[in-house]
Scaffold this motif. Structure first.
Motif, PDB file in Angstrom:
ATOM      1  N   GLY A   1       0.794  -1.214   0.000  1.00 29.26           N
ATOM      2  CA  GLY A   1       0.000   0.000   0.000  1.00 29.26           C
ATOM      3  C   GLY A   1       0.830   1.268   0.000  1.00 29.26           C
ATOM      4  N   GLY A   2       2.051   1.202  -0.516  1.00 31.38           N
ATOM      5  CA  GLY A   2       2.920   2.362  -0.537  1.00 31.38           C
ATOM      6  C   GLY A   2       3.719   2.576   0.731  1.00 31.38           C
ATOM      7  N   GLN A   3       3.441   1.771   1.770  1.00 26.17           N
ATOM      8  CA  GLN A   3       4.155   1.904   3.038  1.00 26.17           C
ATOM      9  C   GLN A   3       5.267   0.859   3.103  1.00 26.17           C
ATOM     10  N   PRO A   4       6.502   1.277   3.466  1.00 26.12           N
ATOM     11  CA  PRO A   4       7.611   0.321   3.533  1.00 26.12           C
ATOM     12  C   PRO A   4       7.419  -0.691   4.661  1.00 26.12           C
ATOM     13  N   GLY A   5       8.058  -1.830   4.498  1.00 21.71           N
ATOM     14  CA  GLY A   5       8.076  -2.813   5.573  1.00 21.71           C
ATOM     15  C   GLY A   5       8.907  -2.321   6.744  1.00 21.71           C
ATOM     16  N   ASP A   6       8.537  -2.767   7.919  1.00 20.70           N
ATOM     17  CA  ASP A   6       9.244  -2.340   9.129  1.00 20.70           C
ATOM     18  C   ASP A   6      10.609  -3.007   9.245  1.00 20.70           C
ATOM     19  N   SER A   7      11.491  -2.348   9.969  1.00 21.49           N
ATOM     20  CA  SER A   7      12.788  -2.913  10.331  1.00 21.49           C
ATOM     21  C   SER A   7      12.850  -3.054  11.852  1.00 21.49           C
ATOM     22  N   GLY A   8      13.912  -3.699  12.330  1.00 18.25           N
ATOM     23  CA  GLY A   8      14.047  -3.885  13.772  1.00 18.25           C
ATOM     24  C   GLY A   8      15.018  -5.006  14.071  1.00 18.25           C
ATOM     25  N   TRP A   9      14.708  -5.807  15.100  1.00 19.63           N
ATOM     26  CA  TRP A   9      15.619  -6.854  15.545  1.00 19.63           C
ATOM     27  C   TRP A   9      14.834  -8.053  16.078  1.00 19.63           C
ATOM     28  N   LEU A  10      15.498  -9.197  16.058  1.00 19.04           N
ATOM     29  CA  LEU A  10      15.028 -10.383  16.757  1.00 19.04           C
ATOM     30  C   LEU A  10      16.079 -10.748  17.797  1.00 19.04           C
ATOM     31  N   ASP A  11      15.662 -10.899  19.046  1.00 17.96           N
ATOM     32  CA  ASP A  11      16.552 -11.292  20.133  1.00 17.96           C
ATOM     33  C   ASP A  11      16.208 -12.706  20.581  1.00 17.96           C
ATOM     34  N   TRP A  12      17.228 -13.545  20.769  1.00 13.40           N
ATOM     35  CA  TRP A  12      17.012 -14.892  21.312  1.00 13.40           C
ATOM     36  C   TRP A  12      18.349 -15.437  21.829  1.00 13.40           C
ATOM     37  N   ASP A  13      18.289 -16.083  22.962  1.00 11.63           N
ATOM     38  CA  ASP A  13      19.460 -16.747  23.555  1.00 11.63           C
ATOM     39  C   ASP A  13      20.684 -15.834  23.619  1.00 11.63           C
ATOM     40  N   GLY A  14      20.477 -14.569  23.967  1.00 12.42           N
ATOM     41  CA  GLY A  14      21.586 -13.636  24.082  1.00 12.42           C
ATOM     42  C   GLY A  14      22.116 -13.120  22.762  1.00 12.42           C
ATOM     43  N   LEU A  15      21.476 -13.472  21.645  1.00 13.42           N
ATOM     44  CA  LEU A  15      21.895 -13.028  20.315  1.00 13.42           C
ATOM     45  C   LEU A  15      20.899 -12.027  19.762  1.00 13.42           C
ATOM     46  N   ARG A  16      21.349 -11.240  18.798  1.00 21.06           N
ATOM     47  CA  ARG A  16      20.471 -10.258  18.157  1.00 21.06           C
ATOM     48  C   ARG A  16      20.661 -10.307  16.652  1.00 21.06           C
ATOM     49  N   MET A  17      19.534 -10.400  15.908  1.00 20.47           N
ATOM     50  CA  MET A  17      19.563 -10.392  14.451  1.00 20.47           C
ATOM     51  C   MET A  17      18.884  -9.127  13.936  1.00 20.47           C
ATOM     52  N   PRO A  18      19.628  -8.231  13.256  1.00 16.59           N
ATOM     53  CA  PRO A  18      18.999  -7.049  12.667  1.00 16.59           C
ATOM     54  C   PRO A  18      18.126  -7.439  11.474  1.00 16.59           C
ATOM     55  N   LEU A  19      16.982  -6.784  11.341  1.00 16.17           N
ATOM     56  CA  LEU A  19      16.062  -7.039  10.240  1.00 16.17           C
ATOM     57  C   LEU A  19      16.005  -5.811   9.332  1.00 16.17           C
ATOM     58  N   ALA A  20      16.125  -6.041   8.028  1.00 21.69           N
ATOM     59  CA  ALA A  20      16.100  -4.941   7.066  1.00 21.69           C
ATOM     60  C   ALA A  20      14.675  -4.510   6.739  1.00 21.69           C
ATOM     61  N   THR A  21      13.776  -5.488   6.614  1.00 19.03           N
ATOM     62  CA  THR A  21      12.404  -5.169   6.232  1.00 19.03           C
ATOM     63  C   THR A  21      11.524  -6.392   6.465  1.00 19.03           C
ATOM     64  N   ALA A  22      10.247  -6.213   6.199  1.00 26.11           N
ATOM     65  CA  ALA A  22       9.271  -7.307   6.242  1.00 26.11           C
ATOM     66  C   ALA A  22       8.470  -7.263   4.949  1.00 26.11           C
ATOM     67  N   ILE A  23       8.168  -8.432   4.407  1.00 28.92           N
ATOM     68  CA  ILE A  23       7.413  -8.511   3.164  1.00 28.92           C
ATOM     69  C   ILE A  23       6.295  -9.540   3.318  1.00 28.92           C
ATOM     70  N   LYS A  24       5.348  -9.501   2.403  1.00 27.29           N
ATOM     71  CA  LYS A  24       4.256 -10.460   2.423  1.00 27.29           C
ATOM     72  C   LYS A  24       4.715 -11.775   1.809  1.00 27.29           C
ATOM     73  N   GLY A  25       4.372 -12.871   2.477  1.00 23.19           N
ATOM     74  CA  GLY A  25       4.692 -14.191   1.967  1.00 23.19           C
ATOM     75  C   GLY A  25       3.442 -14.927   1.524  1.00 23.19           C
ATOM     76  N   ARG A  26       3.533 -16.214   1.438  1.00 25.25           N
ATOM     77  CA  ARG A  26       2.393 -17.021   1.012  1.00 25.25           C
ATOM     78  C   ARG A  26       1.419 -17.231   2.157  1.00 25.25           C
ATOM     79  N   ASP A  27       0.155 -17.422   1.784  1.00 23.90           N
ATOM     80  CA  ASP A  27      -0.873 -17.814   2.759  1.00 23.90           C
ATOM     81  C   ASP A  27      -0.926 -16.873   3.962  1.00 23.90           C
ATOM     82  N   ASP A  28      -0.909 -15.570   3.694  1.00 28.34           N
ATOM     83  CA  ASP A  28      -1.031 -14.561   4.753  1.00 28.34           C
ATOM     84  C   ASP A  28       0.112 -14.611   5.755  1.00 28.34           C
ATOM     85  N   SER A  29       1.267 -15.079   5.323  1.00 28.12           N
ATOM     86  CA  SER A  29       2.432 -15.049   6.200  1.00 28.12           C
ATOM     87  C   SER A  29       3.188 -13.735   6.009  1.00 28.12           C
ATOM     88  N   ILE A  30       3.989 -13.384   6.994  1.00 33.38           N
ATOM     89  CA  ILE A  30       4.849 -12.208   6.927  1.00 33.38           C
ATOM     90  C   ILE A  30       6.284 -12.708   7.042  1.00 33.38           C
TER      91      ILE A  30
END
Length: 239
Positions: A40-69
């Motif tokens: 809809g003209g709006q960019p996907g969000d960015s951010g991070w995933l934290d787990w087990d003391g680790l951090r993964m930077p995220l560049a964006t989010a996109i639409k996947g199959r079957d209403d997945s993100i």
């Protein structure tokens, strides 16, 4: 299917989730997401995933199959294992600017009552293309009207209608280039202002601020002629 937490509350900045799928391209699918996917003209969000003391930077989010993100890592790293429990952390400053500008563009469609042929939002500005052969409105008057709507600090809310109800009210659709998604059997409406006399009411799946006062001061940018009947209008946040 990913539960879109941002749909219920656009102000959620952190949330727990579980990895339910990994894509061949290296994307990550969670069971629930605070990250808005590009659309809809709006960019996907960015951010991070934290787990087990680790951090993964995220560049964006996109639409996947079957209403997945699908979450796209910002750099090539080892993927999380299936079933991993993570904490999602949103790049809130960037998202909040998207929310402010998206709501501001809804105000722009109220000030300029012509069909919209396209649009885009970034963290610095937004723009809409209007099916408008001539620019008859004064730019100073447009900017004043926009900031008057902001100063009124009216509520921004949403609701749902069926595809049949939308077909019975075709004037609700302002965007010619993108039609509202109908697959789920219901269509989200975003309302700016009172239910009885809204400033703007149209189908929209994006994230918005709760009140127009949160947008802050707006500045009208360039107005460009794009073809015989199109005018592109840029809108900027002052801060």
């Amino acid at each position: 299917m990913t539960e879109p937490l941002f749909r219920a509350d656009a102000y959620t900045r952190e949330a727990k989730a579980q990895v339910i799928a990994l894509t061949e391209e290296g994307g990550i699918v969670l069971d629930r997401s605070i990250f808005y996917p590009t659309g809809g003209g709006q960019p996907g969000d960015s951010g991070w995933l934290d787990w087990d003391g680790l951090r993964m930077p995220l560049a964006t989010a996109i639409k996947g199959r079957d209403d997945s993100i699908v979450l796209v890592p910002a750099e090539p790293v080892a993927l999380l294992p299936l079933g991993a429990h993570v904490m999602q952390v949103l790049d809130w400053d960037r998202r909040h600017r998207h929310m402010r500008l998206h709501t501001a563009l809804h105000l722009l469609t109220a000030v300029i009552p012509y069909p919209v042929t396209g649009g885009q939002i970034t963290a610095s500005h937004g723009r809409l293309d209007f099916d408008m052969p001539d620019m008859t409105q004064d730019r100073a008057a447009i900017e004043t009207a926009l900031n008057d709507y902001v100063a009124r600090d009216v509520r921004v809310s949403d609701g749902w209608i069926t595809a049949q109800e939308l077909d019975a009210n075709p004037d609700l659709v302002r965007t010619m280039a993108v039609q509202p998604p109908r697959g789920a059997g219901k269509i989200r409406l975003v309302r700016v202002g009172d239910a009885d006399d809204p400033i703007d009411l149209q189908p929209c799946g994006g994230t918005h601020v709760a009140r127009t006062g949160e947008i802050g001061a707006l500045r009208l940018g360039r107005i460009e002629k794009k073809g015989r009947q199109n005018r592109r209008i840029y809108l900027h946040l002052e801060s």
